[in-house]
Scaffold this active site. Structure first.
Site, PDB file in Angstrom:
ATOM      1  CG  ASN A  90      -2.056  -0.939   1.174  1.00  0.00           C
ATOM      2  OD1 ASN A  90      -2.335  -1.523   0.131  1.00  0.00           O
ATOM      3  ND2 ASN A  90      -2.746  -1.114   2.285  1.00  0.00           N
ATOM      4  NE  ARG A 101      -7.211  -2.682 -10.100  1.00  0.00           N
ATOM      5  CZ  ARG A 101      -6.156  -1.923 -10.354  1.00  0.00           C
ATOM      6  NH1 ARG A 101      -5.137  -2.443 -11.014  1.00  0.00           N
ATOM      7  NH2 ARG A 101      -6.113  -0.659  -9.959  1.00  0.00           N
ATOM      8  NE  ARG A 143      -2.358   5.197 -10.655  1.00  0.00           N
ATOM      9  CZ  ARG A 143      -3.190   6.158 -10.254  1.00  0.00           C
ATOM     10  NH1 ARG A 143      -3.809   6.056  -9.109  1.00  0.00           N
ATOM     11  NH2 ARG A 143      -3.410   7.209 -11.018  1.00  0.00           N
ATOM     12  CG  HIS A 145     -13.761   1.923 -11.733  1.00  0.00           C
ATOM     13  ND1 HIS A 145     -14.623   1.972 -10.657  1.00  0.00           N
ATOM     14  CD2 HIS A 145     -12.671   1.229 -11.296  1.00  0.00           C
ATOM     15  CE1 HIS A 145     -14.088   1.353  -9.625  1.00  0.00           C
ATOM     16  NE2 HIS A 145     -12.906   0.886  -9.972  1.00  0.00           N
ATOM     17  CE1 TYR A 167      -8.993  -7.430  -3.069  1.00  0.00           C
ATOM     18  CE2 TYR A 167      -9.940  -6.116  -4.826  1.00  0.00           C
ATOM     19  CZ  TYR A 167      -8.837  -6.561  -4.137  1.00  0.00           C
ATOM     20  OH  TYR A 167      -7.581  -6.144  -4.501  1.00  0.00           O
ATOM     21  NE  ARG A 182     -10.716  -0.329   1.400  1.00  0.00           N
ATOM     22  CZ  ARG A 182     -10.744  -0.397   0.071  1.00  0.00           C
ATOM     23  NH1 ARG A 182     -11.614  -1.173  -0.540  1.00  0.00           N
ATOM     24  NH2 ARG A 182      -9.924   0.326  -0.660  1.00  0.00           N
ATOM     25  CG  HIS A 221     -13.884  -3.603  -4.041  1.00  0.00           C
ATOM     26  ND1 HIS A 221     -14.450  -3.899  -5.268  1.00  0.00           N
ATOM     27  CD2 HIS A 221     -12.884  -2.733  -4.291  1.00  0.00           C
ATOM     28  CE1 HIS A 221     -13.805  -3.244  -6.215  1.00  0.00           C
ATOM     29  NE2 HIS A 221     -12.852  -2.527  -5.655  1.00  0.00           N
TER      30      HIS A 221
END
Length: 699
Positions: free
Chosen positions: A51, A382, A412, A442, A475, A571, A599
């Site tokens: 992170n 992703r 990313r 997204h 997630y 979160r 998530h």
């Protein structure tokens, strides 16, 4: 004149980046919890390290984009760029100390768990011979010393890899010292492993390399050897132009190469680093002591290496609970279920990881093989490494179906994998769209068109999570599977917008970005405010990853001032300041951090007792509203709407993984305090899929 602390505390908003620091502290706090075993603690320590790597590359990198070009900006905290940089780097430095101290606190317990991390000189003679052989046969041929002196330019040192800075005595030179650099191989495991009876011994390869540096620098006096790691600015944008549109992938590859050589924003160094060498590096990279994170003796540089231990086959570290099927989907004989038949009968709401992702993967597999399926459209952000989603799409294309994929190659740190998979699909005959201009795709949408006798039916998936079977186990996310024509019309229209040239009317079931999402969500917030002022029942519950958009925050403030009870479950980043008198007294904020990464995005508006519930891919951030293609979908089926409300009710009941945000932006861990412990990461597994309890949030 106000000082830094006064400016920060007086602002109605909380800095996005300082809020992120608080989030990573909550993740690190998981490694301190007594209920977790050692390997779980090491896992969370590794997560905080990755992170921090990403944060330094992107957020600190973005800050230096301003500073290096003499530009200024005012942060939400009220601080200008330089004082804000000082405050942020001070926080990051302190966080690095916390990570190192935690590792040192955990290290004495390694032996009781049948492993140790040892230096070379702690090995016995036999083990040293094994390490020596590994150096000679494997490591040594891969090492390339790079000297910097009058005749050699300063080498380009790569991003986020371990490097030895070696200071040697100069021979026949006016200079007394020379410095050279050795980058440790990225494609070797961080630890050399030796099995000693029932115990695993892990030797960091930097300890082995240091032991044999004289093999690299023969007949030269080595004054010092210092281990360090550079983190470079990885923040970049693609400027929109006709040239880039024409050769998008090549431009992306160029930008990714700059990430390897960008401006240095952080320097991590091991204990007892050579002061002369560090002084040269600081001067070369134009950084100060505030950019340097020091690892004390007995610790490590870069804790992401702990994954090698956490995931080691010798240790049965984790026993994941078995996910449940969704209502109407049997776990037995899964491959013989007809997902088209099931979805013609009813909609399905999946709550991952408690519900398996298999129904969605089955739907894709069946669509690829079904001769009646005409087309498949999908957005991808992703993917899993060995993606069943990609394999299904390739199979569909080979079977002659029209396959359109909106592939976000700008996701990313997944850019290279996404480009590779997109090119595979393109070569197989799929129609691949590489994003839409400067917008990042997204949204999570799937549309399958199937011929059924004399008509055509459409099958839809909408969700908050990626089409990624690996992260679906880690997630928490929401998925809606349906053949409802109203949803299908909206999703088809939205695909026409993002893959073609279309300006839609308002949708029946979708709220989309970048055009309408901020407006519509603020409209829903304002309606609750009006209901409260009119004496009607009101309330808002929002669960998301991040809350940062200023307009949305001030709309929530106005609703709070009107008396609307507002419960936020955020979160990560939260720029809203809760509990401030006269501003946000009716707003509470909690963050849930635990076994799974929260998530899901769920929006609940009480609507005078007729709740409106939305789920989807978007957070309440400027980037989500203005720079991304996003979608939220309403849940209209009463049973599924109640499922979503129950999820929120469970989140608000949790007293094991929850942290409550205070007015000053800090967080307090919630405890059962005599009540029964309620851990949502366990309790959701106990919910019976065929019996929906009716929880209420506001009465």
């Amino acid at each position: 004149m106000q000082n830094t602390k006064e400016l920060i505390s007086n602002s109605d908003l909380i800095s996005r980046d300082l809020s992120w620091l608080q989030f990573n502290r909550r993740v690190l706090d998981q490694a301190r919890k007594e209920k977790r075993n050692l390997f779980e603690k090491l896992k969370f320590l590794a997560i905080t390290s990755s992170n921090a790597d990403e944060f330094n590359m992107i957020r600190v990198g973005s800050l230096y984009n301003y500073l290096d070009y003499g530009n200024d900006r005012i942060d939400y905290s009220g601080l200008q760029s330089i004082p804000f940089k000082n405050e942020l780097l001070k926080g990051l430095k302190d966080f690095g100390k916390q990570q190192n101290q935690l590792f040192l606190d955990l290290r004495p317990s390694f032996e009781a768990h049948n492993f140790e991390i040892r230096d070379f000189d702690e090995l016995d003679e036999k083990q040293q011979k094994m390490a020596s052989k590994y150096f000679e046969k494997t490591i040594f041929p891969m090492l390339t010393p790079m000297v910097f002196d009058t005749y050699h330019t300063f080498p380009i040192l790569m991003n986020n890899i371990l490097i030895f800075g070696v200071v040697t005595k100069a021979l026949k030179s006016k200079e007394k010292k020379k410095m050279s650099f050795i980058q440790l191989p990225q494609n070797l495991p961080r630890f050399f492993e030796i099995k000693d009876k029932e115990k695993m011994i892990f030797i960091p390869i930097e300890k082995i390399v240091r032991e044999f540096l004289d093999r690299v620098f023969k007949n030269v006096e080595i004054i010092s050897s210092s281990l360090f790691r550079l983190t470079r600015n990885g923040d970049f944008t693609l400027e929109e132009s006709e040239d880039i549109e024409a050769n998008f992938l090549e431009e992306m590859k160029k930008k990714l190469r700059t990430r390897k050589t960008g401006r240095v924003v952080r320097l991590e160094v091991a204990e007892d680093a050579d002061t002369w060498l560090i002084k040269q590096l600081k001067k070369r990279y134009e950084i100060g002591g505030e950019n340097i994170i020091e690892s004390p003796k007995g610790s490590l540089v870069d804790f992401t290496c702990l994954w090698q231990i956490v995931n080691h086959e010798e240790f049965n570290s984790f026993k994941p609970l078995r996910p449940k099927p969704a209502p109407a989907v049997s776990m037995t004989d899964v491959e013989h279920q007809d997902m088209f038949k099931i979805l013609k009968q009813r909609d399905i709401l999946l709550h991952h990881p408690y519900n398996t992702i298999e129904p969605l993967l089955d739907l894709l597999d069946q669509a690829a093989d079904d001769p009646n399926v005409l087309s498949i459209k999908l957005t991808i952000y992703r993917l899993a490494k060995n993606s069943r989603v990609v394999e299904a799409l390739l199979n569909a294309a080979e079977n002659g179906k029209h396959v359109s994929v909106l592939f976000e190659v700008k996701a990313r740190f997944d850019e290279e994998n996404n480009m590779k998979q997109a090119q595979r699909l393109q070569k197989a005959g799929c129609h691949v769209i590489y994003g839409v201009g400067s917008l990042k795709t997204h949204t999570k949408l799937l549309l399958i068109v199937r011929k059924e006798k004399e008509k055509v039916s459409r099958f839809i998936h909408m969700g908050s999570g990626n089409y990624n079977e690996a992260t679906s186990k880690l997630y928490t996310d929401i998925s809606l599977l349906t053949s409802n024509e109203s949803y299908a019309n909206d999703v088809q229209e939205f695909f026409n917008v993002i893959t073609g040239h279309s300006i839609p009317d308002d949708y029946d079931n979708l709220i989309t970005a970048p055009i309408q999402m901020r407006r519509d969500l603020i409209g829903l917030i304002d309606q609750e405010r009006e209901n409260a002022l009119a004496g009607k029942s009101s309330g808002i519950v929002i669960k998301l990853n991040s809350l940062q958009d200023k307009d949305a925050i001030y709309a929530l403030y106005e609703a709070s001032k009107a008396g609307v009870p507002i419960k936020l479950i955020v979160r990560g980043i939260c720029s809203l300041r809760p509990g401030r008198k006269g501003l946000s007294e009716n707003i509470t904020v909690r963050s849930i951090v635990g076994e799974y990464l929260e998530h899901s995005r769920i929006f609940y508006f009480h609507n005078n007792g007729e709740p409106k519930v939305y789920c989807g891919s978007a957070d309440m951030m400027v980037r989500s509203f203005d720079r991304r293609l996003e979608s939220l979908f309403t849940i209209s089926d009463p049973l599924l709407k109640q499922q979503a409300i129950n999820i929120l009710a469970f989140n608000l009941k949790d007293n094991v993984n929850s942290y409550e945000m205070t007015e000053n932006g800090s967080y307090v861990h919630l405890e059962p305090n005599g009540n029964s412990a309620f851990d949502i990461h366990q309790e959701f597994y106990k919910v019976k899929g065929d019996s929906i309890m009716k929880a209420e949030i506001f009465k």
